[in-house]
Write an enzyme that holds these catalytic residues in place. Structure first.
Site, PDB file in Angstrom:
ATOM      1  CG  ASP A  13      48.664  46.117  34.627  1.00 33.04           C
ATOM      2  OD1 ASP A  13      48.637  47.289  35.010  1.00 33.04           O
ATOM      3  OD2 ASP A  13      48.700  45.149  35.416  1.00 33.04           O
ATOM      4  CE  LYS A  99      48.551  47.035  38.256  1.00 29.58           C
ATOM      5  NZ  LYS A  99      49.061  45.655  38.100  1.00 29.58           N
ATOM      6  CB  CYS A 148      45.633  43.707  36.567  1.00 30.34           C
ATOM      7  SG  CYS A 148      47.062  43.014  37.466  1.00 30.34           S
TER       8      CYS A 148
HETATM    9  C1  VGL Z   1      48.799  40.646  35.988  1.00 29.59           C
HETATM   10  C2  VGL Z   1      49.488  38.547  36.604  1.00 29.59           C
HETATM   11  C3  VGL Z   1      50.589  39.074  37.245  1.00 29.59           C
HETATM   12  C4  VGL Z   1      47.813  41.508  35.255  1.00 29.59           C
HETATM   13  C5  VGL Z   1      49.894  41.181  36.627  1.00 29.59           C
HETATM   14  O1  VGL Z   1      48.170  42.619  34.832  1.00 29.59           O
HETATM   15  O2  VGL Z   1      46.657  41.061  35.074  1.00 29.59           O
HETATM   16  N1  VGL Z   1      48.598  39.322  36.002  1.00 29.59           N
HETATM   17  N2  VGL Z   1      50.775  40.394  37.250  1.00 29.59           N
END
Ligand code: VGL
Ligand code: ZN
Length: 202
Positions: A13, A99, A148
């Site tokens: 991410d 995702k 994540c």
């Molecule tokens: C994430 C909060 C919401 C992450 C993703 O990538 O850690 N955190 N969505």
């Protein structure tokens, strides 16, 4: 020099919305860039698999405050916030997993993602993809340590991969102070190895 045979790199991410200026910015999230890029380059040279996971949320995603969820709207499908951190050089042959793409399902772990092939989300999971490529060890970097990255590392361990978390290639949000340290302790307790990756000017 680390032996990377049977290893794959997972970049979690590393998207605009998780970097400073983004909708759900991780403080200093962009600081991991030199380490992440050095690992991408190293794995590319070694001809080893490189995987990118990304949040790919629909407009009305269940995790958004507007829907009663905990997070501001972020990483909306095909918005600039969904895009990769711009300095990243993405190898042509990298594997991409999305995702959180269904309105009513959230997913922190990359292992809940699905392979994207020719612009379409397929049925292929990260675990099956890694096993099909004879991967035994995963190196994990990215954002955010306490969500994540943590979830991805714990799932990697449960799927029996040797799991190496690169400590200077991750950053956390720390909604509560100490969350990232706790996440690192959790990953280590479950068997993750912690490694600082040496980088010039890193
Ligand atoms: C994430 C909060 C919401 C992450 C993703 O990538 O850690 N955190 N969505
Ligand atoms: Zn999300």
């Amino acid at each position: 020099m680390q032996d990377l045979s049977q290893s794959a790199l997972i970049v979690v991410d590393f998207q605009n919305d998780f970097c400073p200026g983004g909708a759900l910015a991780v403080p200093e999230g962009d600081r991991i860039y030199p380490v992440v890029q050095a690992l991408i380059d190293r794995f590319q040279e070694a001809g080893r698999p490189i995987i990118f996971t990304r949040d790919f949320h629909p407009q009305n995603h269940i995790s958004f405050v507007s829907q009663g969820g905990p997070w501001p709207s972020h990483c909306v499908q095909n918005s600039p916030g969904f895009d990769f951190y711009p300095r990243l050089r993405i190898p042509q042959n990298a594997a991409h997993f999305y995702k959180g793409y269904l309105e009513n399902v959230d997913a922190y772990s990359g292992f809940e993602g699905r392979l994207v092939h020719e612009g379409r989300i397929t049925e292929t999971t990260l675990e099956s993809w890694l096993k099909a490529h004879d991967v035994k060890t995963v190196f994990i970097v990215g954002l955010a340590t306490d969500y994540c990255v943590r979830a991805t590392a714990l799932d990697a361990l449960h799927a029996q991969f040797e799991t190496i978390v690169v400590t200077n290639g991750i950053k956390g949000v720390d909604v509560n102070p100490g969350d990232s340290d706790q996440a690192i302790a959790d990953m280590q307790k479950e068997g993750a190895l912690l490694l600082e990756w040496p980088v010039k000017n890193g």
